[in-house]
Design a protein around this motif. Structure first.
Motif, mmCIF file in Angstrom:
data_model
loop_
_atom_site.group_PDB
_atom_site.id
_atom_site.type_symbol
_atom_site.label_atom_id
_atom_site.label_comp_id
_atom_site.label_asym_id
_atom_site.label_seq_id
_atom_site.Cartn_x
_atom_site.Cartn_y
_atom_site.Cartn_z
ATOM 1 N N VAL A 45 0.831 -1.291 -0.163
ATOM 2 C CA VAL A 45 0.036 0.177 -0.137
ATOM 3 C C VAL A 45 0.937 1.261 -0.087
ATOM 4 N N ALA A 46 1.847 1.323 0.762
ATOM 5 C CA ALA A 46 2.966 2.332 0.698
ATOM 6 C C ALA A 46 3.538 2.589 -0.559
ATOM 7 N N ALA A 47 4.073 1.523 -1.286
ATOM 8 C CA ALA A 47 4.363 1.617 -2.533
ATOM 9 C C ALA A 47 3.516 2.268 -3.531
ATOM 10 N N HIS A 48 2.175 1.763 -3.392
ATOM 11 C CA HIS A 48 1.023 2.169 -4.394
ATOM 12 C C HIS A 48 0.763 3.638 -4.179
ATOM 13 N N GLU A 49 0.841 4.200 -2.951
ATOM 14 C CA GLU A 49 0.416 5.626 -2.713
ATOM 15 C C GLU A 49 1.654 6.518 -3.135
ATOM 16 N N VAL A 50 2.906 6.148 -2.740
ATOM 17 C CA VAL A 50 3.992 6.679 -3.248
ATOM 18 C C VAL A 50 3.879 6.852 -4.788
ATOM 19 N N ALA A 51 3.984 5.763 -5.513
ATOM 20 C CA ALA A 51 3.571 5.829 -6.910
ATOM 21 C C ALA A 51 2.920 6.872 -7.501
ATOM 22 N N HIS A 52 1.924 7.267 -6.730
ATOM 23 C CA HIS A 52 0.860 8.342 -7.181
ATOM 24 C C HIS A 52 1.502 9.622 -7.157
ATOM 25 N N LEU A 53 2.601 9.781 -6.504
ATOM 26 C CA LEU A 53 3.413 10.975 -6.534
ATOM 27 C C LEU A 53 3.925 11.163 -8.188
ATOM 28 N N ALA A 54 4.293 10.248 -8.600
ATOM 29 C CA ALA A 54 4.685 10.371 -10.014
ATOM 30 C C ALA A 54 3.250 10.216 -10.967
ATOM 31 N N GLU A 55 2.506 9.403 -10.788
ATOM 32 C CA GLU A 55 1.343 9.069 -11.579
ATOM 33 C C GLU A 55 0.269 9.203 -10.990
ATOM 34 N N MET A 56 -0.727 10.312 -11.041
ATOM 35 C CA MET A 56 -1.808 10.380 -10.396
ATOM 36 C C MET A 56 -3.017 9.948 -11.189
ATOM 37 N N ASN A 57 -2.992 8.628 -11.301
ATOM 38 C CA ASN A 57 -3.923 7.866 -12.008
ATOM 39 C C ASN A 57 -3.658 6.445 -11.734
ATOM 40 N N HIS A 58 -4.314 5.417 -12.466
ATOM 41 C CA HIS A 58 -3.945 4.090 -12.337
ATOM 42 C C HIS A 58 -3.848 3.635 -13.739
ATOM 43 N N SER A 59 -3.044 4.217 -14.611
ATOM 44 C CA SER A 59 -2.798 3.768 -15.764
ATOM 45 C C SER A 59 -1.598 2.501 -16.047
ATOM 46 N N SER A 60 -1.391 2.245 -17.129
ATOM 47 C CA SER A 60 -0.223 1.002 -17.046
ATOM 48 C C SER A 60 0.956 1.609 -16.807
ATOM 49 N N ALA A 61 1.353 3.125 -17.029
ATOM 50 C CA ALA A 61 2.346 3.681 -16.238
ATOM 51 C C ALA A 61 2.396 3.588 -14.777
ATOM 52 N N PHE A 62 1.306 3.781 -14.306
ATOM 53 C CA PHE A 62 1.217 3.858 -12.712
ATOM 54 C C PHE A 62 1.537 2.444 -12.222
ATOM 55 N N TRP A 63 0.984 1.443 -12.811
ATOM 56 C CA TRP A 63 1.292 0.103 -12.355
ATOM 57 C C TRP A 63 2.783 -0.402 -12.698
ATOM 58 N N ASP A 64 3.248 0.076 -13.556
ATOM 59 C CA ASP A 64 4.831 -0.127 -13.989
ATOM 60 C C ASP A 64 5.623 0.483 -12.823
#
Length: 226
Positions: free
Chosen positions: A179-198
């Motif tokens: 969950v921490a990695a998921h939310e920190v990833a939103h700092l770069a990608e404010m969406n749930h696109s393939s770029a976010f999951w990458d």
């Protein structure tokens, strides 16, 4: 939103909401708190929606009956902490004390004391995990807030604020880290696109098992009442 009662023993509270995007009447039962939401498309009369809910009364009550019972935390409760079962036991003094398989809590205000201790543990673990993933991402976050949320395990604002449910500290550590990695990833990608999951995978590694665990077991973390 409005509330109506579905007749029966006991009566069931229905929360009615209108949605411009809805194309049909629908029912949803929250796995976290058992709230029953009846969604109406614009233009549909409340009476029609309530008739629909009455026709689904057996389905609604069946789902509610299958929800796990709530547990009032007190001495003797078996409580998961970082995924490991701990029995809540009385302890002398004023401090909560953790030992292998046991969590000692003073006799007065057991639930309140234990919740405060768990929140501090959650802050420590989530701050460390967020620091780790933010460093890997190369982007700082603004702050961390802990809440007892029921609709989500975490969130990230456009200003870089991270919010987490403190109940994540009840789950195994790998779930909290996901969950921490998921939310920190939103700092770069404010969406749930393939770029976010990458980005999540780059920060955390494989994450599907952790996400599945939350879907299957997350509601159980809300059984405990402090």
């Amino acid at each position: 939103m409005a509330e109506h009662l579905l007749d029966g023993t006991p009566p069931v509270v229905l929360t009615l909401r209108r949605s411009g995007r809805a194309r049909r009447i629908s029912l949803r039962i929250s796995q976290l708190d058992g709230r029953v939401t009846l969604t109406l498309p614009r233009g549909v009369r409340e009476a029609e929606a309530l008739d629909f809910a009455r026709s689904k009364a057996d389905w609604i009550r069946g789902h509610l009956d299958n929800r796990p019972d709530e547990i009032a935390v007190d001495h003797g409760t078996l409580l998961p902490i970082e995924g490991a079962p701990h029995q809540v036991v009385p302890v002398a003094g004023r401090r909560v004390q953790r030992q292998e398989g046991r969590i000692g809590v003073p006799a007065d205000a057991v639930g309140r004391r234990l919740q405060a201790w768990l929140r501090e543990l959650a802050r420590d673990r989530l701050t460390a995990a967020s620091d780790h993933y933010a460093a890997r991402l190369g982007r700082p976050y603004a702050r961390i807030t802990l809440r007892d949320t029921r609709s989500r395990w975490g969130s990230c604002t456009s200003q870089g604020g991270l919010m987490y449910s403190w109940r994540l500290v009840l789950a195994p550590p790998e779930i909290l880290h996901y969950v921490a990695a998921h939310e920190v990833a939103h700092l770069a990608e404010m969406n749930h696109s393939s770029a976010f999951w990458d980005t999540v995978e780059r920060l955390h590694g494989p994450w599907a098992a952790q996400r599945k665990w939350l879907h299957q077991n997350g509601s159980g973390l809300h059984r405990f009442r402090f």
